[in-house]
Design an enzyme around this catalytic site. Sequence first.
Site, PDB file in Angstrom:
ATOM      1  N   LEU A  20       0.823  -1.214   0.000  1.00  0.00           N
ATOM      2  CA  LEU A  20       0.000   0.000   0.000  1.00  0.00           C
ATOM      3  C   LEU A  20       0.854   1.260   0.000  1.00  0.00           C
ATOM      4  CD1 LEU A  20      -2.574  -1.070   2.766  1.00  0.00           C
ATOM      5  CD2 LEU A  20      -2.950  -1.098   0.297  1.00  0.00           C
ATOM      6  N   GLY A  23       8.231   3.550   2.596  1.00  0.00           N
ATOM      7  CA  GLY A  23       8.995   4.646   3.184  1.00  0.00           C
ATOM      8  C   GLY A  23      10.467   4.295   3.193  1.00  0.00           C
ATOM      9  N   ASP A 136       3.311  15.838  15.297  1.00  0.00           N
ATOM     10  CA  ASP A 136       3.450  15.863  13.837  1.00  0.00           C
ATOM     11  C   ASP A 136       2.086  15.807  13.144  1.00  0.00           C
ATOM     12  OD1 ASP A 136       4.863  16.058  11.433  1.00  0.00           O
ATOM     13  OD2 ASP A 136       4.933  13.893  11.177  1.00  0.00           O
ATOM     14  N   LYS A 138      -0.533  16.795  10.585  1.00  0.00           N
ATOM     15  CA  LYS A 138      -0.529  17.381   9.241  1.00  0.00           C
ATOM     16  C   LYS A 138      -1.565  16.618   8.420  1.00  0.00           C
ATOM     17  CE  LYS A 138       3.430  14.460   8.079  1.00  0.00           C
ATOM     18  NZ  LYS A 138       4.794  14.405   7.563  1.00  0.00           N
ATOM     19  N   ASN A 141      -1.468  12.867   7.844  1.00  0.00           N
ATOM     20  CA  ASN A 141      -1.693  12.003   9.004  1.00  0.00           C
ATOM     21  C   ASN A 141      -3.154  11.995   9.460  1.00  0.00           C
ATOM     22  OD1 ASN A 141       0.972  11.303   9.052  1.00  0.00           O
ATOM     23  ND2 ASN A 141       1.569  12.780  10.613  1.00  0.00           N
ATOM     24  N   ASP A 157      -0.032   7.850  12.526  1.00  0.00           N
ATOM     25  CA  ASP A 157       1.399   8.141  12.600  1.00  0.00           C
ATOM     26  C   ASP A 157       1.831   8.843  13.878  1.00  0.00           C
ATOM     27  OD1 ASP A 157       4.070   8.425  12.131  1.00  0.00           O
ATOM     28  OD2 ASP A 157       3.863   9.206  10.106  1.00  0.00           O
ATOM     29  N   THR A 175       7.012  18.593  10.979  1.00  0.00           N
ATOM     30  CA  THR A 175       7.112  18.846   9.547  1.00  0.00           C
ATOM     31  C   THR A 175       7.171  20.360   9.373  1.00  0.00           C
ATOM     32  OG1 THR A 175       5.927  16.824   9.040  1.00  0.00           O
ATOM     33  CG2 THR A 175       5.953  18.506   7.318  1.00  0.00           C
TER      34      THR A 175
END
Length: 320
Positions: A20, A23, A136, A138, A141, A157, A175
């Site tokens: 899927l 990384g 994090d 964003k 996520n 995440d 980020t």
Amino acid sequence: MDSIYKTANIKDFYKLDKILGEGSYAIVRKAIRKSDNLEVAVKIIDKASLESDDHLAIQSEVEIMSQIDHPNIVKVLEVFDDKSKLYIVLELMTGGELFDRIVEKELYNEKEAADVIRPVVDAIRYCHSMGVVHRDLKPENILYTTPDPDATVKISDFGVAKVISDELMLTACGTPGYVAPEILTGVGYDMAVDYWSIGVILYVLLCGYPPFYEESNEKLFEQIKSGKIDFSGEQWDKISKEAKDLVEKLLKVDPKERYKADQICKHPWITGEKALTKDLSYVTEKLRELNARRKLRRAQLMVLATTKLQRRIQQHQQKN
């Protein structure tokens, strides 16, 4: 917590299926649980490619996520650990990322934006009550459970999440465009950083572009620390004053002045009383452009957790 950890072979329990996503040190595959045919996602981490920092981060992520149970947070079901790989079995999210969903909408308005932000705030309030700060938040996520129009929104995440004590945190992570100003100054920060990130997401949901944007991180960081928000332009002329008010309350440079979960949830825009239902299809056009650029630069915009972003922020702190 111990019950989710398994030393058995994952293939005895799950049939691994298509990839899927990929990384730098992990791939995510769809899988089917043999006992009941439940479809899940499995994050497969190659231990050999991890540095010691990454090892600790993943261990921390698994420990945190195994204790979290909230309807708007992606659930960890099991963890299989063998000599070379770590398999994290997660709830399968098939509805796509936040921005991908919005750009597909034929009609979009402030009320829909409020409906997205509300469960995110509730999930973060729950995390904070557990002593966990996400660090994090964003759009990438924030995921949807299914492609259905009424699908549930969930936060994913927790790779740089942290269980905090009474002390301020100092680790630079996040980020770049979504990072709170106090993370950049190096004086220490607390859970309020998550509400800043929600403020950035809300700003983008209302106009289709980010509040802080510069090609160089150095200039971007200066912009974030100034906290100057621009509501000029035709996009903002059509946005309610209540929506702008909430953005301002979230993007306060001083974390003590920044709105927290209880205040956000009582705000008339979030409750839906003042969120307009006027069509904002021009925002979806802007978001489409932003989304395309974001995907092109995905490698750069992927979370620069620990070392890389720390280095950039430390360099920035030394210059100032």
